[in-house]
Design an enzyme around this catalytic site. Sequence first.
Site, PDB file in Angstrom:
ATOM      1  N   ARG A  94       0.835  -1.215   0.000  1.00  0.00           N
ATOM      2  CA  ARG A  94       0.000   0.000   0.000  1.00  0.00           C
ATOM      3  C   ARG A  94       0.873   1.269   0.000  1.00  0.00           C
ATOM      4  O   ARG A  94       0.534   2.268   0.641  1.00  0.00           O
ATOM      5  CB  ARG A  94      -0.944   0.023   1.217  1.00  0.00           C
ATOM      6  CG  ARG A  94      -1.894  -1.140   1.280  1.00  0.00           C
ATOM      7  CD  ARG A  94      -2.935  -1.106   0.153  1.00  0.00           C
ATOM      8  NE  ARG A  94      -3.835  -2.215   0.324  1.00  0.00           N
ATOM      9  CZ  ARG A  94      -3.609  -3.441  -0.173  1.00  0.00           C
ATOM     10  NH1 ARG A  94      -2.536  -3.689  -0.911  1.00  0.00           N
ATOM     11  NH2 ARG A  94      -4.476  -4.404   0.041  1.00  0.00           N
ATOM     12  N   SER A 148     -10.966  -1.108   3.424  1.00  0.00           N
ATOM     13  CA  SER A 148     -10.130  -1.319   4.618  1.00  0.00           C
ATOM     14  C   SER A 148      -9.640   0.028   5.126  1.00  0.00           C
ATOM     15  O   SER A 148      -8.970   0.752   4.395  1.00  0.00           O
ATOM     16  CB  SER A 148      -8.912  -2.172   4.265  1.00  0.00           C
ATOM     17  OG  SER A 148      -9.341  -3.364   3.672  1.00  0.00           O
ATOM     18  N   GLU A 156      -5.006   3.235   6.251  1.00  0.00           N
ATOM     19  CA  GLU A 156      -4.660   3.090   4.830  1.00  0.00           C
ATOM     20  C   GLU A 156      -5.297   4.258   4.058  1.00  0.00           C
ATOM     21  O   GLU A 156      -4.790   4.715   3.045  1.00  0.00           O
ATOM     22  CB  GLU A 156      -5.235   1.749   4.346  1.00  0.00           C
ATOM     23  CG  GLU A 156      -5.071   1.506   2.873  1.00  0.00           C
ATOM     24  CD  GLU A 156      -5.732   0.204   2.419  1.00  0.00           C
ATOM     25  OE1 GLU A 156      -5.563  -0.834   3.097  1.00  0.00           O
ATOM     26  OE2 GLU A 156      -6.417   0.238   1.390  1.00  0.00           O
TER      27      GLU A 156
HETATM   28  C1  LIG Z   1     -15.524  -0.961  -0.528  1.00  0.00           C
HETATM   29  C2  LIG Z   1     -14.066  -0.644  -0.807  1.00  0.00           C
HETATM   30  C3  LIG Z   1     -13.155  -1.682  -0.971  1.00  0.00           C
HETATM   31  C4  LIG Z   1     -11.791  -1.410  -1.231  1.00  0.00           C
HETATM   32  N1  LIG Z   1     -10.935  -2.456  -1.390  1.00  0.00           N
HETATM   33  C5  LIG Z   1      -9.623  -2.234  -1.657  1.00  0.00           C
HETATM   34  C6  LIG Z   1      -8.716  -3.334  -1.848  1.00  0.00           C
HETATM   35  O1  LIG Z   1      -9.108  -4.502  -1.812  1.00  0.00           O
HETATM   36  N2  LIG Z   1      -7.416  -3.055  -2.088  1.00  0.00           N
HETATM   37  C7  LIG Z   1      -6.958  -1.765  -2.166  1.00  0.00           C
HETATM   38  O2  LIG Z   1      -5.744  -1.589  -2.390  1.00  0.00           O
HETATM   39  N3  LIG Z   1      -7.780  -0.707  -1.990  1.00  0.00           N
HETATM   40  C8  LIG Z   1      -9.092  -0.907  -1.736  1.00  0.00           C
HETATM   41  N4  LIG Z   1      -9.954   0.150  -1.548  1.00  0.00           N
HETATM   42  C9  LIG Z   1      -9.407   1.511  -1.583  1.00  0.00           C
HETATM   43  C10 LIG Z   1      -9.580   2.242  -2.946  1.00  0.00           C
HETATM   44  O3  LIG Z   1     -10.483   1.565  -3.760  1.00  0.00           O
HETATM   45  C11 LIG Z   1      -8.257   2.383  -3.695  1.00  0.00           C
HETATM   46  O4  LIG Z   1      -7.297   3.037  -2.887  1.00  0.00           O
HETATM   47  C12 LIG Z   1      -8.417   3.175  -4.997  1.00  0.00           C
HETATM   48  O5  LIG Z   1      -7.215   3.086  -5.747  1.00  0.00           O
HETATM   49  C13 LIG Z   1      -8.732   4.654  -4.763  1.00  0.00           C
HETATM   50  O6  LIG Z   1      -9.065   5.211  -6.039  1.00  0.00           O
HETATM   51  P1  LIG Z   1      -9.864   6.558  -6.172  1.00  0.00           P
HETATM   52  O7  LIG Z   1      -9.866   6.892  -7.620  1.00  0.00           O
HETATM   53  O8  LIG Z   1     -11.183   6.452  -5.525  1.00  0.00           O
HETATM   54  O9  LIG Z   1      -8.904   7.574  -5.384  1.00  0.00           O
HETATM   55  P2  LIG Z   1      -9.305   8.883  -4.574  1.00  0.00           P
HETATM   56  O10 LIG Z   1      -9.960   8.494  -3.287  1.00  0.00           O
HETATM   57  O11 LIG Z   1     -10.000   9.858  -5.436  1.00  0.00           O
HETATM   58  O12 LIG Z   1      -7.847   9.450  -4.240  1.00  0.00           O
HETATM   59  C14 LIG Z   1      -6.978   8.798  -3.331  1.00  0.00           C
HETATM   60  C15 LIG Z   1      -5.723   9.690  -3.150  1.00  0.00           C
HETATM   61  O13 LIG Z   1      -4.977   9.716  -4.351  1.00  0.00           O
HETATM   62  C16 LIG Z   1      -4.890  11.051  -4.886  1.00  0.00           C
HETATM   63  N5  LIG Z   1      -5.105  10.888  -6.344  1.00  0.00           N
HETATM   64  C17 LIG Z   1      -6.105  10.205  -6.938  1.00  0.00           C
HETATM   65  N6  LIG Z   1      -5.919  10.157  -8.278  1.00  0.00           N
HETATM   66  C18 LIG Z   1      -4.760  10.834  -8.519  1.00  0.00           C
HETATM   67  C19 LIG Z   1      -4.027  11.114  -9.696  1.00  0.00           C
HETATM   68  N7  LIG Z   1      -4.459  10.684 -10.888  1.00  0.00           N
HETATM   69  N8  LIG Z   1      -2.886  11.831  -9.591  1.00  0.00           N
HETATM   70  C20 LIG Z   1      -2.442  12.242  -8.387  1.00  0.00           C
HETATM   71  N9  LIG Z   1      -3.085  12.005  -7.219  1.00  0.00           N
HETATM   72  C21 LIG Z   1      -4.241  11.310  -7.290  1.00  0.00           C
HETATM   73  C22 LIG Z   1      -5.985  11.852  -4.199  1.00  0.00           C
HETATM   74  O14 LIG Z   1      -5.617  13.214  -4.087  1.00  0.00           O
HETATM   75  C23 LIG Z   1      -6.043  11.159  -2.835  1.00  0.00           C
HETATM   76  O15 LIG Z   1      -5.046  11.642  -1.982  1.00  0.00           O
HETATM   77  C24 LIG Z   1     -11.331  -0.079  -1.319  1.00  0.00           C
HETATM   78  C25 LIG Z   1     -12.256   0.989  -1.163  1.00  0.00           C
HETATM   79  C26 LIG Z   1     -13.613   0.710  -0.923  1.00  0.00           C
HETATM   80  C27 LIG Z   1     -14.591   1.841  -0.812  1.00  0.00           C
END
Ligand SMILES: Cc1cc2nc3c(=O)[nH]c(=O)nc-3n(C[C@H](O)[C@H](O)[C@H](O)COP(=O)(O)OP(=O)(O)OC[C@H]3O[C@@H](n4cnc5c(N)ncnc54)[C@H](O)[C@@H]3O)c2cc1C
Length: 336
Positions: A161, A236, A332
């Site tokens: 992570r 998580s 996380e």
């Molecule tokens: C139900 C559920 C289950 C999940 N299961 C998992 C799992 O099994 N494994 C896992 O690893 N994660 C899991 N996650 C966490 C999440 O899905 C991941 O971390 C995902 O990659 C976040 O993507 P997002 O586009 O929503 O990011 P966001 O929440 O929009 O952004 C996350 C961070 O990254 C930054 N950011 C986003 N995109 C960019 C970009 N293009 N350039 C620069 N900075 C950026 C944002 O500023 C923020 O700080 C889960 C989440 C949920 C809700």
Amino acid sequence: MQYNVSLKPYNTFGIEVFAKAFEKVYSEEDIINFIRKKPSNEALFVLNGGSNMLLTKDVNAWVMKLELKGLAVISETSSEVIIEAKSSENWHEFVLYCLANNWGGLENLSLIPGNVGSSPIQNIGAYGVEIKDTFVSLEAIHIPTLETHTFTNEECKFGYRESVFKNEFKNQYIITAVRFRLSKAPHKIHTTYGVINQELQKMGISSPTITDVSNAVIRIRQSKLPDPKEIGNSGSFFKNPVIDKKTFQEFQKQNPDAPFYEVSANEFKIPAGWLIEKSGLKGYRNGDAGVHTKQALVLVNYGNASGKEILEVAKHVQDTVFQNFKIHIQPEVNII
Ligand SMILES: Cc1cc2nc3c(=O)[nH]c(=O)nc-3n(C[C@H](O)[C@H](O)[C@H](O)COP(=O)(O)OP(=O)(O)OC[C@H]3O[C@@H](n4cnc5c(N)ncnc54)[C@H](O)[C@@H]3O)c2cc1C
């Protein structure tokens, strides 16, 4: 540009906070224009799928909502393909697109919320696979200079992570596209982690395809993880703590039944969910903020919890786990 915009529809916790300024960007050019017109005394905040953040206060910044879409095959041989996805392609739809083309490597990562461009930031992982296993490179715009840089797998310094974008390059780059190397049949499949094999058996499948593995992962995830559309959450909330051998030996003496995973000769990973459950906090609730009833690693918003209330529950969980096990668990999720 819009001002004082509610971010409730844009975060999977469903927290109502307001952005000082907000605009959607659809291309690299839009990103550059946004940064150029932002006054230098205003902070920049990048929002993608909003599934990995806990918003604890109004965002006193210019919020750039990424909307870059597009998929392209960069190169192809008889055994593999390199595919590029733009940053705001939905992760799970991207996985399904790869499966529909019979390209393997991402099937264990099915149903992870969020978008492709965020996946390298925390090296998303599930069921024994992380994106670092298939990641080739990414394109990113350097915020201070507006230059485009390519980062290779090695340069991203992926860990559990973790990546360079959570550490020395935090808030320095906007990732615009990511490339993956995927296999063509015959595929190497990964079914030994967790209960994938058990689920496949239940499904009556003995020689699984990559789509079967994806379906098994989807079934497992749906059975234990709350759907953010129904109940606000960010997956998580805590990372599984990694402890040194001495701490582990002490811990194991007190907790001989605890599950663990040997990371290296001196590092042991303990499931944070187990620590929370054993602390009696599964289903713990304070107002609308709580620990999920089925999955202790997930904090939830039952309705109108504020980010601060969720954070208070998170602190209570951290303190209780520390009191019981002398182990610190770290979030996380990005706490804003
Ligand atoms: C139900 C559920 C289950 C999940 N299961 C998992 C799992 O099994 N494994 C896992 O690893 N994660 C899991 N996650 C966490 C999440 O899905 C991941 O971390 C995902 O990659 C976040 O993507 P997002 O586009 O929503 O990011 P966001 O929440 O929009 O952004 C996350 C961070 O990254 C930054 N950011 C986003 N995109 C960019 C970009 N293009 N350039 C620069 N900075 C950026 C944002 O500023 C923020 O700080 C889960 C989440 C949920 C809700």
